[in-house]
Design a protein around this motif. Sequence first.
Motif, PDB file in Angstrom:
ATOM      1  N   GLY A 155       0.535   3.974  -3.821  1.00  0.00           N
ATOM      2  CA  GLY A 155       1.258   3.306  -2.752  1.00  0.00           C
ATOM      3  C   GLY A 155       1.758   4.291  -1.710  1.00  0.00           C
ATOM      4  O   GLY A 155       1.321   5.439  -1.656  1.00  0.00           O
ATOM      5  N   VAL A 156       2.669   3.824  -0.872  1.00  0.00           N
ATOM      6  CA  VAL A 156       3.278   4.657   0.165  1.00  0.00           C
ATOM      7  C   VAL A 156       4.780   4.474   0.051  1.00  0.00           C
ATOM      8  O   VAL A 156       5.286   3.353   0.168  1.00  0.00           O
TER       9      VAL A 156
ATOM     10  N   TYR B  25      10.682  -1.189  -1.377  1.00  0.00           N
ATOM     11  CA  TYR B  25       9.477  -1.219  -0.552  1.00  0.00           C
ATOM     12  C   TYR B  25       9.592  -2.392   0.412  1.00  0.00           C
ATOM     13  O   TYR B  25       9.953  -3.497   0.012  1.00  0.00           O
ATOM     14  N   SER B  26       9.288  -2.141   1.689  1.00  0.00           N
ATOM     15  CA  SER B  26       9.578  -3.150   2.705  1.00  0.00           C
ATOM     16  C   SER B  26       8.373  -3.631   3.506  1.00  0.00           C
ATOM     17  O   SER B  26       8.513  -4.517   4.337  1.00  0.00           O
ATOM     18  N   ASN B  27       7.200  -3.079   3.302  1.00  0.00           N
ATOM     19  CA  ASN B  27       6.038  -3.498   4.079  1.00  0.00           C
ATOM     20  C   ASN B  27       5.530  -4.843   3.549  1.00  0.00           C
ATOM     21  O   ASN B  27       5.220  -4.953   2.369  1.00  0.00           O
ATOM     22  N   PRO B  28       5.449  -5.860   4.401  1.00  0.00           N
ATOM     23  CA  PRO B  28       4.954  -7.165   3.923  1.00  0.00           C
ATOM     24  C   PRO B  28       3.511  -7.070   3.423  1.00  0.00           C
ATOM     25  O   PRO B  28       2.707  -6.322   3.963  1.00  0.00           O
ATOM     26  N   MET B  29       3.238  -7.826   2.371  1.00  0.00           N
ATOM     27  CA  MET B  29       1.872  -7.923   1.862  1.00  0.00           C
ATOM     28  C   MET B  29       1.331  -9.286   2.253  1.00  0.00           C
ATOM     29  O   MET B  29       1.925 -10.314   1.915  1.00  0.00           O
ATOM     30  N   PRO B  30       0.223  -9.331   2.974  1.00  0.00           N
ATOM     31  CA  PRO B  30      -0.332 -10.632   3.370  1.00  0.00           C
ATOM     32  C   PRO B  30      -0.912 -11.367   2.164  1.00  0.00           C
ATOM     33  O   PRO B  30      -1.375 -10.732   1.210  1.00  0.00           O
ATOM     34  N   PRO B  31      -0.898 -12.686   2.201  1.00  0.00           N
ATOM     35  CA  PRO B  31      -1.507 -13.446   1.106  1.00  0.00           C
ATOM     36  C   PRO B  31      -3.017 -13.207   1.070  1.00  0.00           C
ATOM     37  O   PRO B  31      -3.646 -12.971   2.101  1.00  0.00           O
TER      38      PRO B  31
ATOM     39  N   ALA C  97      -6.222   0.547   1.385  1.00  0.00           N
ATOM     40  CA  ALA C  97      -5.540   1.038   2.586  1.00  0.00           C
ATOM     41  C   ALA C  97      -4.027   1.104   2.397  1.00  0.00           C
ATOM     42  O   ALA C  97      -3.382   2.050   2.857  1.00  0.00           O
ATOM     43  N   CYS C  98      -3.462   0.158   1.702  1.00  0.00           N
ATOM     44  CA  CYS C  98      -2.010   0.143   1.493  1.00  0.00           C
ATOM     45  C   CYS C  98      -1.596   0.797   0.183  1.00  0.00           C
ATOM     46  O   CYS C  98      -0.589   1.496   0.129  1.00  0.00           O
TER      47      CYS C  98
ATOM     48  N   TYR D  37     -10.943  -3.954  -4.753  1.00  0.00           N
ATOM     49  CA  TYR D  37      -9.794  -3.078  -4.522  1.00  0.00           C
ATOM     50  C   TYR D  37     -10.099  -2.115  -3.377  1.00  0.00           C
ATOM     51  O   TYR D  37      -9.276  -1.931  -2.472  1.00  0.00           O
ATOM     52  N   GLN D  38     -11.272  -1.531  -3.400  1.00  0.00           N
ATOM     53  CA  GLN D  38     -11.647  -0.582  -2.351  1.00  0.00           C
ATOM     54  C   GLN D  38     -11.741  -1.256  -0.991  1.00  0.00           C
ATOM     55  O   GLN D  38     -11.414  -0.651   0.026  1.00  0.00           O
ATOM     56  N   GLN D  39     -12.140  -2.511  -0.944  1.00  0.00           N
ATOM     57  CA  GLN D  39     -12.289  -3.230   0.316  1.00  0.00           C
ATOM     58  C   GLN D  39     -10.970  -3.779   0.854  1.00  0.00           C
ATOM     59  O   GLN D  39     -10.766  -3.809   2.055  1.00  0.00           O
TER      60      GLN D  39
END
Length: 149
Positions: free
Chosen positions: A63-64, A103-109, A55-56, A49-51
């Motif tokens: 979250g943001v 929430y609209s920021n894409p999350m990468p796979p 950040a997001c 999680y920390q790695q």
Amino acid sequence: MRRWMMAAMLLMGAYSLVLGQSKPAAKKVAGPAGGNTTAASMARGKVLYQQICLACHQADGSGVLRMNPPLVKTSFVLGDKTKLITILLKGLNDDVEIEGEYYSNPMPPQAQLKDQEIADVLTFVRNSFGNKASAVKPAEVKAVRATIK
């Protein structure tokens, strides 16, 4: 030299016994190959999680606003494990509503992660930030991964 080192080790051991400061053996956190307790999974998941996620989703899982969803007591985190595993494997590119906020920021796979790693990080998230839910097992991740290949 060898005799000196042996004598030093014996003296240090005797000294700690005399002072009553002998330490119990440290607990090992089992690696992915074994020791699949929830505590071990949580410890490995925290590192991941920390790695990868922090950040997001932030250190406290908040979250943001309007960008990255919170992981704190949401139906996405506490609900269907299959849906949560799928999000990690496939990512999320659509706007998503969580608890009345969008929430609209894409999350990468994160499909590059091993089944054990995904299980660990999801177990950590499902049992951190005030959450309390069942652990995710590597077999559950493997089963979901098989359906999306």
